[in-house]
Enzyme design. Structure first.
Site, PDB file in Angstrom:
ATOM      1  N   ASP A  81       9.111   2.762   2.247  1.00  0.00           N
ATOM      2  CA  ASP A  81       7.916   3.503   2.613  1.00  0.00           C
ATOM      3  C   ASP A  81       7.681   3.272   4.103  1.00  0.00           C
ATOM      4  OD1 ASP A  81       5.378   4.395   3.196  1.00  0.00           O
ATOM      5  OD2 ASP A  81       4.494   3.718   1.306  1.00  0.00           O
ATOM      6  N   LYS A  83       2.398  11.014   7.736  1.00  0.00           N
ATOM      7  CA  LYS A  83       1.524  10.746   8.891  1.00  0.00           C
ATOM      8  C   LYS A  83       1.951  11.467  10.169  1.00  0.00           C
ATOM      9  CE  LYS A  83      -0.442   6.439   7.142  1.00  0.00           C
ATOM     10  NZ  LYS A  83      -1.790   6.825   6.747  1.00  0.00           N
ATOM     11  N   PHE A  89       0.866  -1.193   0.000  1.00  0.00           N
ATOM     12  CA  PHE A  89       0.000   0.000   0.000  1.00  0.00           C
ATOM     13  C   PHE A  89       0.892   1.229   0.000  1.00  0.00           C
ATOM     14  CE2 PHE A  89      -2.548   3.491   1.457  1.00  0.00           C
ATOM     15  CZ  PHE A  89      -3.772   3.259   0.859  1.00  0.00           C
TER      16      PHE A  89
END
Ligand code: PXG
Length: 411
Positions: free
Chosen positions: A233, A262, A148
């Site tokens: 990531d 985030k 993802f």
């Protein structure tokens, strides 16, 4: 042009209005959050819940951490936006502090995770053409099945999840997919045109899936030997979530590029970045890449305070300690529908057997008990509370988790 909006435009509950006026690209639990503090949120009826999702790790500092609110307020009184056409007083110090935190040479500030990933991909392609000598527009990037990396056309081009991609082609070319955790497959997929291997050290969205021990270390050795960049990531796993600054530190690995986001924004503002070596990020020249909001002074002031709080409150160590306890506590629950409990730090997945009837009904039952959790894929409940959560709060919450797991019947 006509709309169906009438005089009753404003009428309806917040849920009805969201359903009526918002595209249906989410299926939220039926709770309306009105305020929040630390690890707690309150709904519009004043009911309190423990937040066990933390906005998918974006709330590692908890809701409205006082130091982040103060840093943001201070900056609001000075200047919020400048554009990159001019310098601002916060960006240079932020990037220096970010590079120190990441042990890297350079950073490129963006806003969302998907933009950080896009930046990493562009940087890797540019490096392939300018340094490695790959013929222009022939670079390949290797990614993992079940990844993802976001929702942009390129990010879904890399995806193996039908729901994320099938109605959204044609796709960005130039990617190869190998199974997650399979070093031999990675090695076999490398060609003279390979620019980078992009991977999440732990696949959070596909169900909190851990790579076999040693995978990242071996991937580092293979990419280094082949002259291929390693791009990680760590948007969800980074900044303390798994018990170390970065998940790759569990294996002593240093990549060439990080995508982070985030919790870099401290739960109060979107802040992301590509961070990496000078050899790669040093290749960008003016005009080749950018963002209206990336590097704005408000984002940079928040990012600086976010990193300071992570360090000064030892949130990575806290995640390691509380995560260890939580993993043991969840594993000790005797429930025949639980297939496996796995995770690192405060990123833990409880995988249910198919007869459990899906994780969603468990999340609904947990919500009724005052715990907000979200299923990831069909059968996994994710437990990822803010890293600031108190041990007693966690212990009390686990009593309720245990009672829900014991009482739910198979469908
Ligand atoms: N990489 C990873 C590993 C992520 O978890 C992204 C990239 C994209 O970040 P942005 O900021 O562009 O969303 C993520 C995001 C959601 C959702 O609601 C997003 C994530 C996880 C669960 C839900 O879109 N992670």
């Amino acid at each position: 042009m006509t709309t169906t909006a009438g005089t009753d435009r404003q009428s309806g509950t917040p849920i009805e209005l969201a359903e009526r006026w918002g595209a249906h690209n989410y299926a939220p639990l039926p709770v309306v959050i009105e305020r929040a503090e630390g690890a707690y949120v309150w709904d519009t009826d004043g009911r309190r819940y423990v937040d066990f999702l933390s906005c998918y790790s974006a709330l590692s500092h908890g809701h409205r951490h006082p130091r982040l609110v103060a840093a943001m307020k201070r900056q609001l009184e000075l200047v919020t936006l400048t554009s990159r056409a001019f310098h601002n007083a916060e960006m240079g110090p932020f990037l220096q502090e970010l590079c120190a935190y990441c042990d890297m040479d350079m950073a490129l500030p963006m806003n969302t995770g998907a933009e950080a990933v896009e930046t990493v991909l562009k940087a890797a392609r540019k490096w392939a053409y300018e340094v490695k000598g790959v013929p222009r527009h022939e670079a390949e990037i290797i990614v993992c099945a079940d990844n993802f990396h976001g929702r942009t056309i390129t990010a879904v081009s890399l995806s193996t999840e039908e729901l994320y991609r099938d109605d959204f082609g044609p796709f960005t070319p130039g990617f190869r997919i190998v199974p997650f955790g399979d070093v031999a497959a990675l090695e076999a997929a490398i060609t003279p045109r390979t620019a980078a291997f992009l991977v999440e050290p732990l696949q959070a969205e596909s169900g909190v899936r851990l790579a076999p021990e040693g995978f990242l270390r071996e991937a580092r050795a293979v990419t280094r030997a082949a002259g291929v960049l390693l791009a990680l990531d760590e948007i969800q796993t980074g900044l303390g979530r798994t018990g170390r600054r970065f998940c790759c530190h569990h294996e002593g690995v240093k990549p060439d590029l990080f995508a982070i986001g985030k919790s870099l924004g401290g739960g109060v503002y979107p802040v992301s970045a590509a961070v990496g070596t000078r050899e790669v990020l040093g290749l960008f020249t003016p005009g080749e890449h950018g963002s209206t909001f990336g590097g704005n002074p408000l984002a940079c002031a928040v990012g600086r305070e976010s990193l300071r709080v992570l360090e000064e409150e030892h949130l990575a160590e806290r995640a390691a300690r509380l995560g260890e306890w939580l993993l043991g506590r969840l594993r000790a629950i005797d429930c025949p529908e639980v297939k496996e409990v796995r995770g690192m730090g405060l990123l833990i997945g409880v995988e249910l057997r198919p007869q459990a009837g899906g994780a969603r009904r468990y999340c609904e039952a947990l919500m009724a008990e005052g715990l907000l959790c979200k299923e990831t894929h069909e059968n996994v409940i994710r437990f990822a509370p803010p890293l600031v959560i108190g041990q007693e709060t966690l212990e009390a919450a686990m009593e309720r988790v245990e009672s829900v797991l014991r009482r739910m019947k198979p469908v």
